[in-house]
Scaffold this motif. Structure first.
Motif, PDB file in Angstrom:
ATOM      1  N   PRO A   3       6.417  -3.170  14.744  1.00 56.94           N
ATOM      2  CA  PRO A   3       7.113  -4.098  13.826  1.00 56.94           C
ATOM      3  C   PRO A   3       7.951  -3.372  12.766  1.00 56.94           C
ATOM      4  O   PRO A   3       7.600  -3.339  11.588  1.00 56.94           O
ATOM      5  CB  PRO A   3       5.957  -4.870  13.189  1.00 56.94           C
ATOM      6  N   PHE A   4       9.071  -2.795  13.197  1.00 56.07           N
ATOM      7  CA  PHE A   4       9.898  -2.028  12.265  1.00 56.07           C
ATOM      8  C   PHE A   4      10.456  -2.914  11.152  1.00 56.07           C
ATOM      9  O   PHE A   4      10.348  -2.586   9.961  1.00 56.07           O
ATOM     10  CB  PHE A   4      11.043  -1.339  13.029  1.00 56.07           C
ATOM     11  N   GLU A   5      11.070  -4.051  11.529  1.00 56.37           N
ATOM     12  CA  GLU A   5      11.701  -4.910  10.511  1.00 56.37           C
ATOM     13  C   GLU A   5      10.676  -5.459   9.527  1.00 56.37           C
ATOM     14  O   GLU A   5      10.929  -5.497   8.323  1.00 56.37           O
ATOM     15  CB  GLU A   5      12.455  -6.059  11.170  1.00 56.37           C
ATOM     16  N   GLU A   6       9.526  -5.881  10.038  1.00 54.90           N
ATOM     17  CA  GLU A   6       8.473  -6.407   9.145  1.00 54.90           C
ATOM     18  C   GLU A   6       8.029  -5.302   8.184  1.00 54.90           C
ATOM     19  O   GLU A   6       7.764  -5.549   7.012  1.00 54.90           O
ATOM     20  CB  GLU A   6       7.264  -6.901   9.943  1.00 54.90           C
ATOM     21  N   THR A   7       7.954  -4.078   8.693  1.00 51.09           N
ATOM     22  CA  THR A   7       7.498  -2.959   7.848  1.00 51.09           C
ATOM     23  C   THR A   7       8.477  -2.716   6.701  1.00 51.09           C
ATOM     24  O   THR A   7       8.072  -2.611   5.543  1.00 51.09           O
ATOM     25  CB  THR A   7       7.362  -1.678   8.710  1.00 51.09           C
ATOM     26  N   ILE A   8       9.768  -2.626   7.021  1.00 50.78           N
ATOM     27  CA  ILE A   8      10.718  -2.284   5.941  1.00 50.78           C
ATOM     28  C   ILE A   8      10.904  -3.445   4.965  1.00 50.78           C
ATOM     29  O   ILE A   8      11.384  -3.245   3.862  1.00 50.78           O
ATOM     30  CB  ILE A   8      12.089  -1.794   6.486  1.00 50.78           C
ATOM     31  N   ARG A   9      10.520  -4.639   5.377  1.00 52.44           N
ATOM     32  CA  ARG A   9      10.614  -5.792   4.470  1.00 52.44           C
ATOM     33  C   ARG A   9       9.552  -5.712   3.363  1.00 52.44           C
ATOM     34  O   ARG A   9       9.695  -6.310   2.322  1.00 52.44           O
ATOM     35  CB  ARG A   9      10.435  -7.078   5.274  1.00 52.44           C
ATOM     36  N   LYS A  10       8.473  -4.978   3.630  1.00 51.45           N
ATOM     37  CA  LYS A  10       7.397  -4.883   2.613  1.00 51.45           C
ATOM     38  C   LYS A  10       7.906  -4.058   1.437  1.00 51.45           C
ATOM     39  O   LYS A  10       8.416  -2.947   1.635  1.00 51.45           O
ATOM     40  CB  LYS A  10       6.151  -4.205   3.207  1.00 51.45           C
ATOM     41  N   PRO A  11       7.751  -4.579   0.223  1.00 54.61           N
ATOM     42  CA  PRO A  11       8.324  -3.872  -0.926  1.00 54.61           C
ATOM     43  C   PRO A  11       7.752  -2.469  -1.132  1.00 54.61           C
ATOM     44  O   PRO A  11       8.429  -1.594  -1.641  1.00 54.61           O
ATOM     45  CB  PRO A  11       7.981  -4.775  -2.116  1.00 54.61           C
ATOM     46  N   ASP A  12       6.490  -2.241  -0.691  1.00 57.89           N
ATOM     47  CA  ASP A  12       5.898  -0.925  -0.934  1.00 57.89           C
ATOM     48  C   ASP A  12       5.991   0.009   0.275  1.00 57.89           C
ATOM     49  O   ASP A  12       5.369   1.071   0.307  1.00 57.89           O
ATOM     50  CB  ASP A  12       4.435  -1.106  -1.369  1.00 57.89           C
ATOM     51  N   ALA A  13       6.800  -0.361   1.286  1.00 58.85           N
ATOM     52  CA  ALA A  13       6.897   0.485   2.488  1.00 58.85           C
ATOM     53  C   ALA A  13       7.620   1.795   2.158  1.00 58.85           C
ATOM     54  O   ALA A  13       8.655   1.788   1.493  1.00 58.85           O
ATOM     55  CB  ALA A  13       7.642  -0.253   3.587  1.00 58.85           C
ATOM     56  N   THR A  14       7.065   2.901   2.622  1.00 57.23           N
ATOM     57  CA  THR A  14       7.718   4.191   2.404  1.00 57.23           C
ATOM     58  C   THR A  14       8.597   4.514   3.618  1.00 57.23           C
ATOM     59  O   THR A  14       8.465   3.874   4.671  1.00 57.23           O
ATOM     60  CB  THR A  14       6.670   5.314   2.255  1.00 57.23           C
ATOM     61  N   VAL A  15       9.432   5.532   3.467  1.00 57.38           N
ATOM     62  CA  VAL A  15      10.269   5.951   4.597  1.00 57.38           C
ATOM     63  C   VAL A  15       9.361   6.415   5.748  1.00 57.38           C
ATOM     64  O   VAL A  15       9.632   6.134   6.914  1.00 57.38           O
ATOM     65  CB  VAL A  15      11.253   7.063   4.162  1.00 57.38           C
ATOM     66  N   ASP A  16       8.268   7.086   5.390  1.00 53.20           N
ATOM     67  CA  ASP A  16       7.331   7.533   6.447  1.00 53.20           C
ATOM     68  C   ASP A  16       6.734   6.343   7.201  1.00 53.20           C
ATOM     69  O   ASP A  16       6.597   6.377   8.421  1.00 53.20           O
ATOM     70  CB  ASP A  16       6.201   8.368   5.838  1.00 53.20           C
ATOM     71  N   ASP A  17       6.398   5.281   6.453  1.00 55.11           N
ATOM     72  CA  ASP A  17       5.880   4.072   7.126  1.00 55.11           C
ATOM     73  C   ASP A  17       6.930   3.548   8.107  1.00 55.11           C
ATOM     74  O   ASP A  17       6.616   3.173   9.245  1.00 55.11           O
ATOM     75  CB  ASP A  17       5.602   2.934   6.130  1.00 55.11           C
ATOM     76  N   ALA A  18       8.173   3.519   7.623  1.00 54.45           N
ATOM     77  CA  ALA A  18       9.255   2.985   8.460  1.00 54.45           C
ATOM     78  C   ALA A  18       9.392   3.824   9.724  1.00 54.45           C
ATOM     79  O   ALA A  18       9.450   3.297  10.840  1.00 54.45           O
ATOM     80  CB  ALA A  18      10.564   2.962   7.681  1.00 54.45           C
ATOM     81  N   ILE A  19       9.391   5.124   9.539  1.00 55.21           N
ATOM     82  CA  ILE A  19       9.604   6.011  10.697  1.00 55.21           C
ATOM     83  C   ILE A  19       8.448   5.902  11.697  1.00 55.21           C
ATOM     84  O   ILE A  19       8.670   5.866  12.903  1.00 55.21           O
ATOM     85  CB  ILE A  19       9.863   7.450  10.212  1.00 55.21           C
TER      86      ILE A  19
END
Ligand SMILES: NC(=O)c1ncn([C@@H]2O[C@H](COP(=O)(O)O)[C@@H](O)[C@H]2O)c1NC=O
Length: 515
Positions: A104-120
């Motif tokens: 779930p890339f899009e859901e992840t980056i939508r989270k306000p506290d998501a880091t770049v590492d989380d996104a990757i």
């Protein structure tokens, strides 16, 4: 029709998984699966073979490598009737159905506290690789990327109708899915870098919200798409509480009304007709704002779109439906008493957007022959402190307030835009004319037709006056103060004309063309 004997199921979104997989199992289809998916199937008592036991290779690197193996990709890509020998030589069994949805890339980056590492970490690699492989081989393999398709695919498997066209349609959908996924990743990474959003490639991947009955005209087809990054409170996320289906023009006009009304800090109402505001007002509450916005131009307000920047209450709702025919009413919220009032007019489309979250940036698109014009959204604003008084006479405090109000309205009027205002209310709007003088005349005619007094009002022009004739036309109607960008070759002539007429004029240094 090819027979499906083996399926690979590897999904992050596990909605509908067990029902679908148990349907597959009942058809005698062997299921291969990855870690988490296999566990869920096991818990539901559905037989599934772990991919790792087929490949003889464990999932490694925290799941970064699990299905990236020739036994899997050979099973998806092997051409039936051509590659059987090589498949047999390497112990590759055909996989006829691939069921995958991605991390779930899009859901992840939508989270306000998501880091770049989380996104990757949420960039799926094995999933898209399998989707692309199966899609390429759709002559023999069916690929399912959307849980909403489980029921129709299962039904087709049951009745033998999973034919070549259906597999091709599923493959086309799958490539759209991976393209959209990569678009989100690319835009995110450029965004993290803070790079110019006008990159080498124009990427847009929207999700269809609805297919519309027709486009701007009945012979055109149309649909409404939601951006991947649609912010809370945006039109694409609005809830329709009642009323007829929204049309293409309804949506376009509602957008114009919403964008315009959201600029104001005070309670405000904007009435739009054919993409132009025909009445705008700010007041102590939205009932009075509506009343005054309506009185700018009741003729044009008929069948208009009415937008508010405050929750809609029952009294205002009643005032609207008692007085006029309205196509759409939109507000951040509609209280329950207002909903009851509006329910008596069941055809009126009522939209509730929720609280609006302003987002910086954003792009604006316009299709032209053989290409696409892209620009950043017009987010330009001016404050009182940024205005430059260029005439002998300066506007007084009340005029200054009205000038800024008129300027905000003019930003949402099609060029050439001329807006007359007084006491936080439009009293004449001249829109979409090829000459600024005509827009001025039209604004004056509208005011006169509604018995609204122009004398002492202020005027906004979306762009500079190339000649003094626009100022002369304004003076003839009794305009007392003008706001405009300035910057014409003949600014001196224009300023002299204002001085001659005793008009106060301020320059914004910014224009708001809108086409
Ligand atoms: N690395 C791989 O070989 C790989 N193969 C499949 N996936 C993904 O793993 C997910 C399912 O994992 P699980 O079954 O463990 O919950 C799916 O979203 C699928 O697209 C992979 N993960 C990411 O790339």
């Amino acid at each position: 029709m090819t027979t499906v004997t083996r399926a690979l199921v590897s999904v992050s979104d596990k909605r509908g998984l067990t029902d679908f997989a148990s349907g597959l199992a009942k058809l005698g289809i062997e299921i291969l699966s990855t870690g988490g998916t296999a566990r869920q199937l096991d818990e539901a008592g559905i037989p599934a073979i772990e991919v790792a036991s087929k490949t003889g290779f464990p999932e490694i690197m925290g799941g970064r490598v699990k299905t990236l193996h020739p036994v899997i990709h050979g099973g998806l890509l092997g051409r039936r009737g051509t590659d059987e020998a090589v498949m047999a030589e390497h112990g590759i069994e055909p996989i006829d159905l691939l069921v995958v949805n991605l991390y779930p890339f899009e859901e992840t980056i939508r989270k306000p506290d998501a880091t770049v590492d989380d996104a990757i970490e949420n960039i799926d690699i094995g999933g898209p690789a399998m989707i692309r492989a199966a899609s390429k081989n759709h002559a023999s393999v069916a690929v399912v990327v959307d849980p909403d398709d489980y029921a129709s695919v299962l039904a087709a498997l049951q009745d033998g109708s999973l034919d070549a066209d259906m597999r091709r349609r599923l493959a086309a959908k799958a490539y759209a899915h991976t393209a959209s996924y990569d678009t989100a990743i690319s835009r995110y990474l450029f965004g993290v870098l803070g790079d110019n959003p006008l990159g080498e490639r124009a990427l847009y991947a929207g999700q269809r919200v609805e297919t519309l009955r027709y486009g701007e005209n009945p012979h055109q087809s149309a649909a409404f798409y939601r951006d991947q990054t649609a912010a809370a409170g945006s039109l694409a996320n609005a809830e329709q509480l009642q009323g007829k289906e929204l049309s293409y023009n309804n949506i376009a006009d509602t957008d114009a009304a919403l964008e315009c009304v959201r600029q104001f800090a005070e309670p405000a109402c904007v009435i739009v007709k054919h993409a132009n505001p025909c009445g705008v007002a700010v007041d102590k509450d939205i009932a009075s704002a509506y009343d005054r916005a309506f009185s700018t131009d009741p003729t044009s307000a008929f069948g208009g779109i009415i937008a508010f920047n405050r929750p809609l209450d029952a009294a205002t709702a009643k005032a609207i439906i008692d007085r006029q025919f309205v196509e759409v009413i939109v507000a951040p919220d509609i209280d329950s008493a207002a909903r009851d009032v509006l329910a008596s007019k069941k055809n009126v489309r009522v939209l509730c957007t929720g609280a609006h979250v302003a987002v910086e940036g954003g792009l604006d698109f316009k299709k032209v022959s053989g290409g696409l014009l892209v620009q950043t959204v017009d987010n330009g604003k001016v404050t009182a402190a940024e205005l430059r008084t260029v005439t002998k006479k300066a506007p007084d405090a009340g005029q200054l307030k009205d000038l800024l109000f008129a300027w905000q309205v003019a930003k949402y009027v099609k060029s050439n835009a001329i807006v007359f205002c007084k006491d936080g209310m439009t009293i004449g709007v001249g829109a979409g004319q090829m000459s600024r003088v005509y827009s001025t005349r039209i604004a004056a005619i509208k005011a006169a037709d509604e018995n609204l007094e122009v004398k002492g009002s202020v005027m906004a022009s979306d762009a500079f006056f190339p000649f003094r004739d626009g100022i002369d036309a304004a003076a003839a109607t009794g305009i007392a103060a003008i706001i405009q960008p300035g910057g014409s070759m003949r600014d001196d002539e224009v300023i002299a004309a204002a001085d001659e007429h005793g008009i106060a004029m301020v320059f914004t240094g910014m224009r708001h063309f809108r086409h």
